[in-house]
Design an enzyme around this catalytic site. Structure first.
Site, mmCIF file in Angstrom:
data_model
loop_
_atom_site.group_PDB
_atom_site.id
_atom_site.type_symbol
_atom_site.label_atom_id
_atom_site.label_comp_id
_atom_site.label_asym_id
_atom_site.label_seq_id
_atom_site.Cartn_x
_atom_site.Cartn_y
_atom_site.Cartn_z
ATOM 1 N N MET A 69 32.219 17.564 -65.250
ATOM 2 C CA MET A 69 33.663 18.188 -65.381
ATOM 3 C C MET A 69 33.654 19.581 -64.477
ATOM 4 O O MET A 69 32.498 19.398 -64.069
ATOM 5 C CB MET A 69 33.662 18.930 -66.940
ATOM 6 C CG MET A 69 33.542 17.744 -67.886
ATOM 7 S SD MET A 69 34.034 18.624 -69.474
ATOM 8 C CE MET A 69 33.782 17.148 -70.647
ATOM 9 N N CYS A 70 34.806 19.907 -64.294
ATOM 10 C CA CYS A 70 34.991 20.909 -63.078
ATOM 11 C C CYS A 70 33.982 21.839 -63.327
ATOM 12 O O CYS A 70 33.478 22.421 -64.175
ATOM 13 C CB CYS A 70 36.185 21.735 -63.310
ATOM 14 S SG CYS A 70 37.594 20.679 -63.154
ATOM 15 N N GLY A 71 33.280 22.254 -62.228
ATOM 16 C CA GLY A 71 32.379 23.360 -61.978
ATOM 17 C C GLY A 71 32.831 24.778 -61.497
ATOM 18 O O GLY A 71 34.122 24.536 -60.536
#
Lengths: 320, 231
Positions: free
Chosen positions: A12-14
């Site tokens: 998932m987005c970092g």
């Protein structure tokens, strides 16, 4: 090396943030790129940085996205003409379809945006600010350095993002960080999903706000800009966002003087904080902090329904 | 004296590290892991007894699904530390992220610092001892076991728990649905103070005890409002 070094199970987005407490001339771009590299497995689609340096008094930096198709030279001429009608252009540079202009603005930020974005060749302002350099690009974090020498950038703080696209298309416009359109020098990055995005967007569009993407994260900057326009402080705006934004979110926010985060009431997206005498580092995996920085400081995960702002040390503000 | 086998994580995959930890434990060695770098899934599924230490932080799901090992983390832990443990112990010297000791069935998890949200969620046995504060919704839907929070507890503590006991030394921000609070009995205090001393943690002046009100066990129209709030 990193591919072997880091294997995450959750993609998932970092998001990452770094504030240097000791120097306004710290290599924040390099540190954030390293953090994003370690978070790269959370999303390989695009990456970006919002970095805060010393800037030049009276001058602003404006990044403009040119149309992906059509005659690029025409677009540059058009862009410079439109910018020139509301600002003095002191310098400009073109890289990978992005125009970076150093300007002295003669009108409000809102009017500046409206004017430049009125172009028939669909120009999009990516960022505007006196201290803010906001660069983003499709692909791995290292791609950002094609646009801008982030590794050589020196400043006091910054935030970064590496994206796994779940809701909207993969292109530069849909990448993060997002500049809070209309508010110079305010940038956000977000991990999560704003579930009342469509409702909020409808409300803002009725008020005349123009959205440039279908990315739900864009609404966070719009929301904060709206709160500031109503006279609330950034801190109050973030406090209100905990109730007004729905869904899962950990977002980071940065301005020339402030740096912080807000998290949804259920703490559905991770966030680790490491604060030492030298720096504050934020990331949704501690591995980014250990990879990019050092082993100093104890990592702590805040609970949900929490926001926090750090002020850039006054001594640095005075020095720059 | 145990033989101590040292593993340096630098440049190695998590799978390689975990295989080496397991094979060394099987040979009867203790294992000291260096440069853990907060990487994920370290020390999972250790199904033999033996001692494993990490010299720094571990990332997500560290020391999960273990059965019998004694694991010490000289740093912090990310989400889901010790998740699903059957027996043995996991000790975190620093702080833990969300979901510490999630769904454990037995054994002891000690977090000397603070925990994020949902510590001890869905515990089915065992003990979770937290030296500092616990975040939002600790012990959510807990079914069995004991959670001791020596610091403060966040909102919705012990929401919808079936069974088990939660003790809190500090303030409780708010109780969850169907959680019932009372003061710990002198017997409870005696038992717990031994445990707290054993782990070198600070004794609280008093402990409050939270258990299930059991109103959510069976549906009852008279309890409709409670159900509405819980669902």
């Amino acid at each position: 090396m990193v591919g072997v070094f880091i294997r995450t199970t959750e993609a998932m987005c970092g998001i990452a943030g770094y504030l240097d407490k000791k120097s306004g001339q710290a290599p924040v771009g390099k540190k954030l790129l390293l953090m994003l590299e370690a978070l790269g497995q959370r999303g390989p689609d695009s990456a970006g940085l919002a970095l805060f340096g010393t800037g030049v008094l009276g001058r602003e930096i404006c990044w403009v996205k040119l149309p992906e198709h059509g005659d690029r030279e025409d677009a540059v001429v058009d862009a410079l003409e439109l910018i020139g009608s509301v600002a003095h252009v002191r310098a400009h540079r073109l890289t990978d379809g992005l125009l970076r202009a150093e300007i002295e603005r003669r009108t409000t930020a809102a009017e500046f945006c409206a004017k430049v974005e009125s172009s028939t060749v669909s120009l999009e302002i990516i960022s505007l600010g006196s201290r803010l350099e906001l660069v983003k690009q499709v692909g791995a974090p290292s791609n950002v350095t094609r646009l801008f020498d982030a590794n050589g950038f020196r400043g006091s703080h910054g935030i970064g993002h590496t994206r796994l696209s779940t809701e909207s298309r993969v292109d530069l416009s849909h990448s993060q960080p997002f500049w809070a359109r209309g508010v110079p020098d305010l940038a956000t990055v977000h991990n999560g999903h704003i579930t009342n995005y469509h409702r909020l967007r409808r409300v803002y569009e009725q008020q005349g706000v123009r959205f440039f993407t279908e990315n739900d994260s864009e609404v966070i900057g719009v929301y904060l800009a709206d709160q500031l326009a109503r006279g609330f402080s950034l801190e109050d705006a973030m406090k209100h966002s905990l109730a007004d934004l729905d869904g899962s979110f950990t977002y980071l926010v940065a301005t020339p003087d402030y740096f912080g985060f807000a998290r949804d009431p259920f703490a559905l997206k991770p966030l680790l904080i490491v604060e030492t005498d030298d720096y504050v580092a934020l990331a949704n995996e501690e591995v980014a902090i250990r990879y990019a920085l050092n082993n100093a400081g104890v990592a702590q995960e805040p609970s949900g329904n929490v926001y926090r702002l750090w002020r850039r040390p006054a001594v640095l503000a005075a020095a720059s | 004296m145990d033989r101590v086998h040292r593993i340096d994580c630098a440049g190695r995959t998590v799978r390689e590290i975990n295989i080496e930890i397991r094979s060394e434990l099987a040979r009867g060695s203790s294992v000291a892991v260096a440069n853990s770098g907060a990487r994920h899934n370290l020390g999972v599924a250790l199904l033999t007894s033996g001692r494993v230490t990490f010299d720094g932080s571990v990332g997500y799901y560290g020391a999960g699904m273990s059965d019998g090992a004694t694991i010490v983390i000289h740093g912090s832990a990310g989400w889901g530390v010790a998740e699903g443990m059957l027996s043995g112990s996991v000790s975190v010297e620093g702080n833990a992220g969300n979901g510490a000791a999630a769904s454990i069935r037995g054994g002891t998890v000690v977090v000397k610092g603070d925990c994020g949200a949902r510590a001890g969620i869905s515990m089915k046995g065992g003990l979770l001892l937290i030296g500092g504060d616990a975040g939002y919704m600790a012990s959510f839907m807990m079914q069995k076991g004991v959670v001791v929070i020596l610091g403060n507890a966040g909102d919705a503590l012990a929401d919808s728990m079936y069974e088990g006991v939660v003790y809190v030394g500090g303030e409780i921000a708010s109780l969850g649905n169907d959680a019932v609070v009372s003061d710990a009995s002198p017997d409870d205090m005696n038992t717990l103070s031994g445990l707290i001393r054993q782990h070198g943690l600070k004794q609280p002046r008093r402990l409050r005890k939270v258990v299930s009100g059991r109103k959510l066990w069976n549906f009852d129209h008279a309890e409709l409002e409670t159900w509405r709030a819980a669902l």
